[in-house]
Design an enzyme around this catalytic site. Structure first.
Site, mmCIF file in Angstrom:
data_model
loop_
_atom_site.group_PDB
_atom_site.id
_atom_site.type_symbol
_atom_site.label_atom_id
_atom_site.label_comp_id
_atom_site.label_asym_id
_atom_site.label_seq_id
_atom_site.Cartn_x
_atom_site.Cartn_y
_atom_site.Cartn_z
ATOM 1 N N ARG A 15 -17.975 1.048 5.859
ATOM 2 C CA ARG A 15 -16.889 1.416 4.948
ATOM 3 C C ARG A 15 -16.415 0.181 4.170
ATOM 4 N NH1 ARG A 15 -12.936 4.321 9.160
ATOM 5 N NH2 ARG A 15 -13.855 2.686 10.471
ATOM 6 N N LYS A 75 -11.107 -2.132 8.763
ATOM 7 C CA LYS A 75 -10.889 -2.422 10.182
ATOM 8 C C LYS A 75 -10.175 -3.754 10.348
ATOM 9 C CE LYS A 75 -11.743 -0.343 13.217
ATOM 10 N NZ LYS A 75 -10.859 0.642 13.870
ATOM 11 N N TYR A 94 -6.334 -1.042 8.994
ATOM 12 C CA TYR A 94 -6.081 -0.559 10.353
ATOM 13 C C TYR A 94 -5.982 -1.759 11.277
ATOM 14 C CZ TYR A 94 -7.297 4.234 8.992
ATOM 15 O OH TYR A 94 -7.325 5.466 8.395
ATOM 16 N N HIS A 96 -4.145 -1.394 14.945
ATOM 17 C CA HIS A 96 -4.120 -0.934 16.336
ATOM 18 C C HIS A 96 -3.765 -2.083 17.281
ATOM 19 C CE1 HIS A 96 -5.763 2.951 15.129
ATOM 20 N NE2 HIS A 96 -6.707 2.326 14.462
ATOM 21 N N GLU A 118 -2.230 2.748 10.281
ATOM 22 C CA GLU A 118 -1.968 3.797 11.269
ATOM 23 C C GLU A 118 -0.493 4.016 11.568
ATOM 24 O OE1 GLU A 118 -2.477 0.051 13.765
ATOM 25 O OE2 GLU A 118 -3.453 0.932 12.003
ATOM 26 N N VAL A 239 -5.067 12.119 21.884
ATOM 27 C CA VAL A 239 -3.620 11.882 21.937
ATOM 28 C C VAL A 239 -3.265 10.633 21.136
ATOM 29 C CG1 VAL A 239 -3.348 13.016 24.156
ATOM 30 C CG2 VAL A 239 -3.822 10.577 24.084
ATOM 31 N N LEU A 240 -2.047 10.613 20.606
ATOM 32 C CA LEU A 240 -1.597 9.481 19.806
ATOM 33 C C LEU A 240 -0.091 9.319 19.925
ATOM 34 C CD1 LEU A 240 -2.080 7.313 17.529
ATOM 35 C CD2 LEU A 240 -1.475 9.135 15.910
ATOM 36 N N VAL A 267 -11.360 9.601 21.596
ATOM 37 C CA VAL A 267 -11.023 9.183 20.239
ATOM 38 C C VAL A 267 -9.827 8.225 20.249
ATOM 39 C CG1 VAL A 267 -10.426 10.004 17.924
ATOM 40 C CG2 VAL A 267 -11.916 11.385 19.379
ATOM 41 N N ALA A 268 -9.031 8.275 21.303
ATOM 42 C CA ALA A 268 -7.852 7.414 21.417
ATOM 43 C C ALA A 268 -8.189 5.984 21.818
ATOM 44 C CB ALA A 268 -6.873 8.016 22.435
ATOM 45 N N ASP A 270 -9.105 3.460 20.219
ATOM 46 C CA ASP A 270 -8.516 2.437 19.341
ATOM 47 C C ASP A 270 -7.157 1.974 19.854
ATOM 48 O OD1 ASP A 270 -10.323 1.878 17.244
ATOM 49 O OD2 ASP A 270 -9.902 3.804 16.324
ATOM 50 N N VAL A 298 -16.573 4.867 20.906
ATOM 51 C CA VAL A 298 -16.750 3.993 19.749
ATOM 52 C C VAL A 298 -15.413 3.828 19.028
ATOM 53 C CG1 VAL A 298 -17.912 3.724 17.524
ATOM 54 C CG2 VAL A 298 -19.162 4.619 19.495
ATOM 55 N N ASN A 300 -14.774 2.679 16.026
ATOM 56 C CA ASN A 300 -14.766 2.964 14.583
ATOM 57 C C ASN A 300 -15.685 4.143 14.286
ATOM 58 O OD1 ASN A 300 -16.986 1.280 15.236
ATOM 59 N ND2 ASN A 300 -17.208 0.601 13.119
ATOM 60 N N MET A 301 -15.399 5.257 14.934
ATOM 61 C CA MET A 301 -16.235 6.444 14.777
ATOM 62 C C MET A 301 -16.513 6.805 13.317
ATOM 63 S SD MET A 301 -14.899 9.045 17.770
ATOM 64 C CE MET A 301 -15.916 10.388 17.145
#
Length: 366
Positions: A15, A75, A94, A96, A118, A239-240, A267-268, A270, A298, A300-301
């Site tokens: 990206r 990133k 981003y 995180h 984020e 979840v976030l 997915v969480a 990060d 991963v 950075n999916m």
């Protein structure tokens, strides 16, 4: 303002912070843009497309960082980039930070202003710069989870959609936000059975209405989480808590109770992950097996579908980049409370309450 767009260097990250169309908008507003050579090649944008849009091309990251008042990335900076950040420079990407204490320390030392995609909010209190990548990650989570369930990948050999006479697989989604909603949509499309857990009854009612009863919803307490995880072929951690470390919903003991060959896509990750056995992985080595369960973690999916992801991200970030460039960082932060919510570090101070709490550092309001 001078805006710099370095090439992303995270493993298999293709990206880029701005598309040529985004560059053209900024140049049209009277700003200067420098793009590192080759930054857009991974999504089909060569240097010529950027120069045609009005950008200058920098030879390497150090040149881009050196001239930029505002650095626009995708990133978080990696250790080799820490020393390129400087005082009175703004970093917009981003971050995180709740799960990245060394990066937070580096940002604090640099004296730069770091604004995290984020944690930027909008008038509805939602996260407009996280949402597009959450949509991508949610949809990808089922795609990669289905692949990991194949025997050759270490999975149990389950086809999520089943076939006539054979039951479909069970997908458990922990969290009914943007990631969870998009994961459910994909899982339903594959013909899987889907169960979504969340702590918001209003959210569960919304999901039930949205999917017309095609998903099973459950209020997320320890008992329901345990039952849903044990029954699942694929568990998606979605979840976030904005800016904070993700809550640990799935213990190692619970993972050990899952059927061998089941799959977890966290997915969480990060934000530290919501599964105790999860640890960050890369696109080069995306999975590992722990407690006989395949884990895909991963960080950075969306980088795997870089072209789609870049367009979706830049469409969301560009209005904020324009605000920072047109008004200056100080002016934009003072004028826009939603952008101000994205401020994580400034002048050596942590400006976001959840980030400060996660890192054990003092919180200093803007």
């Amino acid at each position: 303002m001078r805006i710099g767009v370095p090439k992303e260097i995270k493993t298999h990250e293709y990206r880029v912070g701005l598309t040529p169309a985004g560059v053209r908008e900024l140049v049209g507003h009277g700003h200067q843009v420098m793009v590192e050579t080759g930054a857009g090649l991974g999504i089909g944008f060569d240097d010529e497309k950027y120069t045609q849009a009005g950008a200058a091309i920098g030879g390497d990251a150090s040149e881009v960082f050196a001239v930029a008042d505002l650095v626009v990335k995708v990133k978080e900076p990696l250790p080799v980039e820490y020393g390129l950040l400087r005082e009175r420079q703004t970093l917009f990407t981003y971050l995180h930070l709740a799960a990245e204490a060394p990066l937070a320390a580096a940002l604090i030392r640099s004296g730069c202003t770091a604004i995290a995609y984020e944690t930027v909010t909008d008038t509805q209190g939602t996260l407009p710069l996280l949402a597009p990548m959450s949509e991508v990650a949610g949809r990808m989570s089922v795609q990669v989870g289905a692949h990991c369930l194949e025997k050759e990948q270490g999975g149990a050999g389950v086809l999520l959609g089943g076939v006539p006479g054979v039951s479909p697989g069970m997908v458990t989604v922990l969290g009914g936000g943007v990631v969870g909603r998009n994961a459910a949509r994909m899982a339903i499309g594959l013909g899987a059975r889907v169960r979504i857990l969340d702590r918001s009854l209003a959210r569960l009612a919304q999901l039930d209405d949205m999917f017309g009863g095609r998903v099973e919803t459950a209020f997320a307490v320890m008992e329901s989480v345990e039952a849903a995880v044990k029954a699942a072929d694929l568990v998606i951690g979605a979840v976030l808590v904005p800016g904070a470390t993700a809550p640990r919903l799935v213990s190692r003991e619970l993972v050990a109770m899952m059927r061998p060959g089941s799959v977890i896509v966290d997915v969480a990750i990060d934000q530290g992950g919501c599964v105790e056995t999860a640890r960050p992985t890369t696109h080069a080595e995306p999975t590992f097996i722990e407690e006989k369960v395949v884990h895909y973690c991963v960080t950075n999916m969306p980088g795997a579908v870089a072209r789609t992801s870049t367009f979706a991200l830049v469409h969301a970030t560009l209005p904020f980049v324009l605000a920072l460039a047109d008004q200056g960082t100080a002016g934009a932060l003072a004028a826009n409370p939603y952008l101000r919510a994205g401020l994580n570090v400034q002048n050596g101070l942590v400006r976001h309450a959840a980030v400060a709490e996660a890192l054990g550092r003092p919180y200093c309001p803007f």
